[in-house]
Design an enzyme around this catalytic site. Structure first.
Site, PDB file in Angstrom:
ATOM      1  N   ASP A  54       0.863  -1.184   0.000  1.00  0.00           N
ATOM      2  CA  ASP A  54       0.000   0.000   0.000  1.00  0.00           C
ATOM      3  C   ASP A  54       0.896   1.229   0.000  1.00  0.00           C
ATOM      4  O   ASP A  54       2.059   1.152   0.407  1.00  0.00           O
ATOM      5  CB  ASP A  54      -0.901   0.007   1.252  1.00  0.00           C
ATOM      6  N   TYR A 162     -15.910   8.243 -10.661  1.00  0.00           N
ATOM      7  CA  TYR A 162     -15.621   6.879 -10.188  1.00  0.00           C
ATOM      8  C   TYR A 162     -16.292   5.843 -11.104  1.00  0.00           C
ATOM      9  O   TYR A 162     -15.652   4.895 -11.567  1.00  0.00           O
ATOM     10  CB  TYR A 162     -16.134   6.768  -8.746  1.00  0.00           C
TER      11      TYR A 162
HETATM   12  P1  NAD Z   1     -10.115   1.677   0.393  1.00  0.00           P
HETATM   13  O1  NAD Z   1     -10.137   3.127   0.054  1.00  0.00           O
HETATM   14  O2  NAD Z   1     -10.514   1.250   1.739  1.00  0.00           O
HETATM   15  O3  NAD Z   1      -8.679   1.085   0.081  1.00  0.00           O
HETATM   16  C1  NAD Z   1      -7.918   1.490  -1.024  1.00  0.00           C
HETATM   17  C2  NAD Z   1      -6.460   1.379  -0.616  1.00  0.00           C
HETATM   18  O4  NAD Z   1      -5.668   1.813  -1.722  1.00  0.00           O
HETATM   19  C3  NAD Z   1      -6.099   2.291   0.570  1.00  0.00           C
HETATM   20  O5  NAD Z   1      -5.512   1.532   1.585  1.00  0.00           O
HETATM   21  C4  NAD Z   1      -5.124   3.305  -0.013  1.00  0.00           C
HETATM   22  O6  NAD Z   1      -4.113   3.706   0.863  1.00  0.00           O
HETATM   23  C5  NAD Z   1      -4.567   2.512  -1.189  1.00  0.00           C
HETATM   24  N1  NAD Z   1      -4.008   3.402  -2.220  1.00  0.00           N
HETATM   25  C6  NAD Z   1      -4.461   4.596  -2.640  1.00  0.00           C
HETATM   26  N2  NAD Z   1      -3.635   5.105  -3.547  1.00  0.00           N
HETATM   27  C7  NAD Z   1      -2.630   4.216  -3.710  1.00  0.00           C
HETATM   28  C8  NAD Z   1      -1.481   4.190  -4.523  1.00  0.00           C
HETATM   29  N3  NAD Z   1      -1.164   5.197  -5.330  1.00  0.00           N
HETATM   30  N4  NAD Z   1      -0.677   3.105  -4.443  1.00  0.00           N
HETATM   31  C9  NAD Z   1      -0.973   2.080  -3.604  1.00  0.00           C
HETATM   32  N5  NAD Z   1      -2.036   2.073  -2.799  1.00  0.00           N
HETATM   33  C10 NAD Z   1      -2.863   3.121  -2.861  1.00  0.00           C
HETATM   34  O7  NAD Z   1     -10.992   0.943  -0.716  1.00  0.00           O
HETATM   35  P2  NAD Z   1     -11.715  -0.472  -0.613  1.00  0.00           P
HETATM   36  O8  NAD Z   1     -13.073  -0.227  -0.107  1.00  0.00           O
HETATM   37  O9  NAD Z   1     -10.859  -1.462   0.037  1.00  0.00           O
HETATM   38  O10 NAD Z   1     -11.873  -0.793  -2.169  1.00  0.00           O
HETATM   39  C11 NAD Z   1     -10.928  -1.534  -2.874  1.00  0.00           C
HETATM   40  C12 NAD Z   1     -11.383  -1.648  -4.318  1.00  0.00           C
HETATM   41  O11 NAD Z   1     -12.694  -2.225  -4.366  1.00  0.00           O
HETATM   42  C13 NAD Z   1     -11.485  -0.312  -5.067  1.00  0.00           C
HETATM   43  O12 NAD Z   1     -11.155  -0.502  -6.404  1.00  0.00           O
HETATM   44  C14 NAD Z   1     -12.959   0.015  -4.971  1.00  0.00           C
HETATM   45  O13 NAD Z   1     -13.373   0.828  -6.032  1.00  0.00           O
HETATM   46  C15 NAD Z   1     -13.573  -1.354  -5.072  1.00  0.00           C
HETATM   47  N6  NAD Z   1     -14.913  -1.407  -4.491  1.00  0.00           N
HETATM   48  C16 NAD Z   1     -15.091  -1.256  -3.133  1.00  0.00           C
HETATM   49  C17 NAD Z   1     -16.379  -1.287  -2.611  1.00  0.00           C
HETATM   50  C18 NAD Z   1     -16.628  -1.136  -1.127  1.00  0.00           C
HETATM   51  O14 NAD Z   1     -17.785  -1.023  -0.721  1.00  0.00           O
HETATM   52  N7  NAD Z   1     -15.601  -1.145  -0.295  1.00  0.00           N
HETATM   53  C19 NAD Z   1     -17.467  -1.465  -3.466  1.00  0.00           C
HETATM   54  C20 NAD Z   1     -17.252  -1.550  -4.834  1.00  0.00           C
HETATM   55  C21 NAD Z   1     -15.963  -1.556  -5.336  1.00  0.00           C
HETATM   56  C1  AKB Z   2     -18.543   3.516  -2.974  1.00  0.00           C
HETATM   57  O1  AKB Z   2     -19.533   3.834  -2.292  1.00  0.00           O
HETATM   58  O2  AKB Z   2     -17.859   4.304  -3.639  1.00  0.00           O
HETATM   59  C2  AKB Z   2     -18.175   2.053  -3.008  1.00  0.00           C
HETATM   60  C3  AKB Z   2     -18.811   1.388  -4.182  1.00  0.00           C
HETATM   61  C4  AKB Z   2     -20.181   0.891  -4.078  1.00  0.00           C
HETATM   62  O3  AKB Z   2     -18.207   1.284  -5.195  1.00  0.00           O
HETATM   63  N1  AKB Z   2     -18.537   1.456  -1.765  1.00  0.00           N
END
Ligand code: NAD
Ligand code: AKB
Length: 334
Positions: A54, A162
């Site tokens: 990360d 996004y």
């Molecule tokens: P998050 O924001 O909790 O985690 C993302 C991580 O990426 C963070 O720890 C951040 O420090 C790291 N990061 C940011 N920039 C970076 C860089 N330049 N290099 C390396 N690391 C970097 O997000 P999440 O909820 O864990 O989501 C992960 C993935 O799943 C994303 O692509 C998100 O779009 C997708 N997603 C998440 C959800 C959800 O509800 N959590 C839903 C749909 C899709």
């Molecule tokens: C957000 O709310 O951006 C995420 C997603 C549904 O992609 N949890």
């Protein structure tokens, strides 16, 4: 018969060796999903075979056991160095800006969300890694998509940066699969709810925050409309889906953009009422902000028949069982 048995044994042994040798890199590992995936993959493949990475230094105790590298995914040289150092076979790319944060920094969000994907897909194209997981989102849909039971293939005109980045990313995944044979797999996650890690700047974050307020015996102020229905999923289901998809035979994976995953659909007032059954004095009020407009553009429920058909997807947690399990764990979780 003897030959058949020998062949079967050899095949099983090769499969075993293949799985023993899997070396996994999680990029964005300290985030909401990465933290949980890190622990689960360590249990499945062994602590030495999962490398968390990360841009942030981890402060969650789960990272005290195992391997962690600081990595900015936009730094291709460092990425290459880590892939070579650990002989990485699989990458889970989770680094991104989520919907609410991305609206505040649209150009940077586009750059991070797209360049990170290219950097990893190019590794697979150049045969430096074998397999990629990259998550998409319900954000690929827009106000013109069907609101209820949104199908896999339909009108997709996202209105957030996004959502635009996720829709473009899906098309690039399909392109790299068709053109270069890259084994990239993807899920359109709904909003995810878990107790082991904090959400990172999304529109669906309210559904995690509300539990922490209930646990702290504080009132909750919700930034979405009380009737704003959204598809959500409990983290154990989401992690299981991810691993099941990655382990499914390649021939079964007929969708190389990203799979719809339905989850549980509820509104803020419905989850509040479910939590209130356990915390009877719990109170909620509503102060709607820009995130409600984002939520309004997304589906309220999702149809995931293609995931069921192709890799036997089956969700376990509904709203009451998720709330019960969240509250049980959140009480004891630091
Ligand atoms: P998050 O924001 O909790 O985690 C993302 C991580 O990426 C963070 O720890 C951040 O420090 C790291 N990061 C940011 N920039 C970076 C860089 N330049 N290099 C390396 N690391 C970097 O997000 P999440 O909820 O864990 O989501 C992960 C993935 O799943 C994303 O692509 C998100 O779009 C997708 N997603 C998440 C959800 C959800 O509800 N959590 C839903 C749909 C899709
Ligand atoms: C957000 O709310 O951006 C995420 C997603 C549904 O992609 N949890």
């Amino acid at each position: 018969m003897g030959n058949k048995t020998t062949f079967a044994h050899t095949h099983i042994r090769l499969l075993f060796i293949h799985f023993m040798q899997e070396k996994i890199l999680i990029i964005g590992a300290t985030g909401q999903i990465g933290t949980e995936l890190f622990v689960t993959l360590q249990k499945k493949f062994g602590t030495d075979n999962v490398i968390g990475s990360d841009i942030r230094t981890p402060n969650n105790p789960v990272f005290e056991t195992g391997i962690f590298e600081t990595l900015d995914i936009l730094d291709t040289e460092k990425l290459d160095e880590i892939v070579t150092k650990y002989q990485i076979t699989q990458v889970y790319l989770l680094a991104a800006l989520l919907s609410a944060t991305a609206e505040k920094r649209p150009e940077f969000a586009w750059r991070l969300n797209m360049d990170s994907l290219f950097n990893v897909l190019n590794l697979a194209r150049d045969k430096k890694i074998r397999q990629v997981f990259w998550p998409s989102s319900i954000a690929v849909f827009g106000p013109n998509s069907p609101k209820e039971n949104t199908p896999q293939d339909t009108v997709m005109q996202p209105t957030t940066v996004y959502g635009i980045s996720k829709l473009a990313g899906e098309q690039w995944c399909q392109y790299y699969h068709k053109t270069y044979g890259v084994d990239v797999r993807s899920i359109r996650y709904p909003g995810l709810i878990g107790y082991k890690s904090e959400p990172g700047g999304g529109t669906t974050d309210y559904a995690v925050d509300i539990f922490h307020k209930a646990k702290a015996n504080e009132d909750y102020t919700c930034f979405l409309d009380k009737d704003r229905g959204l598809p959500m999923m409990y983290m154990p289901d989401a992690i299981r889906a991810t691993i099941e998809l990655m382990n499914a035979p390649a021939d079964n994976i007929r969708i190389r953009t990203s799979y719809n995953l339905g989850g549980i659909s509820f509104t803020p007032s419905e989850i509040y009422n479910e939590i209130k059954k356990h915390y009877t004095d719990f109170k909620i009020k509503y102060e709607i902000d820009f995130r409600d407009e984002i939520a309004q553009s997304w589906p309220s429920s999702i149809k995931d028949n293609k995931a069921q058909r192709d890799w036997n997807w089956k969700m376990e947690f509904d709203l009451p069982t998720m709330v019960k399990d969240m509250l049980k764990h959140i009480k004891t979780h630091p």
